[in-house]
Enzyme design. Structure first.
Site, PDB file in Angstrom:
ATOM      1  N   LYS A  14       1.190  -1.538  -0.443  1.00 56.03           N
ATOM      2  CA  LYS A  14       0.014  -0.390   0.095  1.00 56.03           C
ATOM      3  C   LYS A  14       0.885   1.149   0.453  1.00 56.03           C
ATOM      4  O   LYS A  14       0.534   2.369  -0.858  1.00 56.03           O
ATOM      5  CB  LYS A  14      -1.606   0.000   1.137  1.00 56.03           C
ATOM      6  N   ARG A  89      -9.939   0.304   8.667  1.00 60.83           N
ATOM      7  CA  ARG A  89      -9.041  -0.481   9.148  1.00 60.83           C
ATOM      8  C   ARG A  89     -10.038  -1.745  10.140  1.00 60.83           C
ATOM      9  O   ARG A  89     -10.024  -3.140  10.847  1.00 60.83           O
ATOM     10  CB  ARG A  89      -7.638  -1.058  10.089  1.00 60.83           C
ATOM     11  N   ARG A 128      11.728  -6.179   4.811  1.00 62.98           N
ATOM     12  CA  ARG A 128      11.382  -4.641   5.759  1.00 62.98           C
ATOM     13  C   ARG A 128      12.212  -4.826   6.617  1.00 62.98           C
ATOM     14  O   ARG A 128      12.699  -3.333   6.174  1.00 62.98           O
ATOM     15  CB  ARG A 128       9.889  -4.128   4.892  1.00 62.98           C
TER      16      ARG A 128
HETATM   17  P1  ADP Z   1       1.044  -1.723   8.400  1.00 65.64           P
HETATM   18  O1  ADP Z   1      -0.001  -2.195   7.027  1.00 65.64           O
HETATM   19  O2  ADP Z   1       2.717  -2.899   7.398  1.00 65.64           O
HETATM   20  O3  ADP Z   1       1.414  -3.223   9.328  1.00 65.64           O
HETATM   21  P2  ADP Z   1       0.641   0.555   9.011  1.00 65.64           P
HETATM   22  O4  ADP Z   1       1.645   1.834   8.743  1.00 65.64           O
HETATM   23  O5  ADP Z   1      -0.462   0.796   8.134  1.00 65.64           O
HETATM   24  O6  ADP Z   1       1.669  -0.538   8.315  1.00 65.64           O
HETATM   25  O7  ADP Z   1       0.513   0.454  10.198  1.00 65.64           O
HETATM   26  C1  ADP Z   1       1.465   0.415  11.643  1.00 65.64           C
HETATM   27  C2  ADP Z   1       0.976  -0.212  13.157  1.00 65.64           C
HETATM   28  O8  ADP Z   1      -0.505   1.070  13.281  1.00 65.64           O
HETATM   29  C3  ADP Z   1      -0.721  -1.220  12.870  1.00 65.64           C
HETATM   30  O9  ADP Z   1      -0.054  -2.779  12.482  1.00 65.64           O
HETATM   31  C4  ADP Z   1      -1.766  -0.509  13.933  1.00 65.64           C
HETATM   32  O10 ADP Z   1      -0.936  -1.097  14.736  1.00 65.64           O
HETATM   33  C5  ADP Z   1      -1.643   0.572  14.082  1.00 65.64           C
HETATM   34  N1  ADP Z   1      -2.113   1.784  12.967  1.00 65.64           N
HETATM   35  C6  ADP Z   1      -2.350   1.994  11.914  1.00 65.64           C
HETATM   36  N2  ADP Z   1      -3.347   2.550  10.566  1.00 65.64           N
HETATM   37  C7  ADP Z   1      -4.433   1.734  11.952  1.00 65.64           C
HETATM   38  C8  ADP Z   1      -6.108   2.144  12.132  1.00 65.64           C
HETATM   39  N3  ADP Z   1      -6.758   2.837  10.749  1.00 65.64           N
HETATM   40  N4  ADP Z   1      -6.592   1.538  13.140  1.00 65.64           N
HETATM   41  C9  ADP Z   1      -5.600   1.162  13.832  1.00 65.64           C
HETATM   42  N5  ADP Z   1      -4.834   0.878  14.075  1.00 65.64           N
HETATM   43  C10 ADP Z   1      -4.130   1.762  13.068  1.00 65.64           C
END
Ligand code: ADP
Length: 203
Positions: A14, A89, A128
């Site tokens: 993404k 999410r 990564r």
């Molecule tokens: P990835 O999708 O590679 O795990 P992200 O950078 O999108 O990485 O997210 C890292 C962490 O941030 C997630 O594991 C979660 O703990 C938190 N997070 C990110 N976006 C959300 C969201 N929309 N709702 C809840 N937690 C989130």
């Protein structure tokens, strides 16, 4: 406005595709992961709270993330549209997003969902982890926990948008440019439809 959601499990690409898409379409990129990591780096109260969940591979509570999104929308009144990455999410986040966009007389045009096998996801996240400096990418248990959270809480978000016929699955394996072209084809189709249906004097 033209708003889209780039959807998919952790490691599905993404972030990589978002960078290319915002450049091509001039959308404002909103990544909740990046926003949360910035709060952590600045050691804000929100960041300290969020870190407890992120370190365990769990989702941050809905109200924290929804508040952040609401501010990000308000801070960008001139945006041509938003690309949401890593959000919504949970089903509650999806409903909240619809309400926030509705207040701005807007909506989600499409959810583009990247489809990647679980073996490939784990491989990518571990790779990564060697360079990203992200602690949640270096620990195998945390990687697993994030994928479990994805299946339990995040995958149902696609069903929410499926009810509105807004989901398109895109194969997320292959070359970065090949995947990007697949995404662009779908976006271009919707932009054309939007132009065709727009009233002459409307937005
Ligand atoms: P990835 O999708 O590679 O795990 P992200 O950078 O999108 O990485 O997210 C890292 C962490 O941030 C997630 O594991 C979660 O703990 C938190 N997070 C990110 N976006 C959300 C969201 N929309 N709702 C809840 N937690 C989130």
């Amino acid at each position: 406005m033209f708003n889209l959601i780039l959807f998919g499990p952790p490691g599905s690409g993404k972030g990589t595709q978002s960078e290319k898409l915002i450049e091509r379409y001039g959308l404002k990129h909103i990544s909740t992961g990046d926003l949360l990591r910035s709060e952590i780096a600045r050691q804000t109260a929100l960041g300290q709270e969020a870190q407890k969940f992120m370190d365990k591979g769990q989702l941050v509570p809905d109200e924290v993330v929804i508040g952040m999104i609401s501010s990000a929308l308000d801070e960008n009144p001139q945006a041509k549209g938003f690309l949401f990455d890593g959000f919504p999410r949970t089903a509650a986040q999806a409903e909240a997003l619809d309400k926030l966009l509705d207040l701005k007389n807007s909506s989600i045009a499409v959810m583009l969902a990247l489809d990647v096998s679980e073996d490939e996801l784990i491989k990518r996240l571990e790779k990564r982890g060697q360079t990203s400096g992200r602690s949640d990418d270096t620990n195998h248990q945390v990687i697993k926990a994030r994928i479990v959270e994805y299946h339990a809480k995040t995958a149902p978000v696609a069903d929410y948008y499926r009810n509105f016929n807004k989901v398109v699955m895109i194969k997320g394996e292959g070359s970065i440019d090949g995947i990007f072209n697949g995404l662009c084809t779908e976006i271009d189709k919707r932009l054309r439809e939007k132009q065709e249906t727009a009233p002459l004097s409307g937005e």
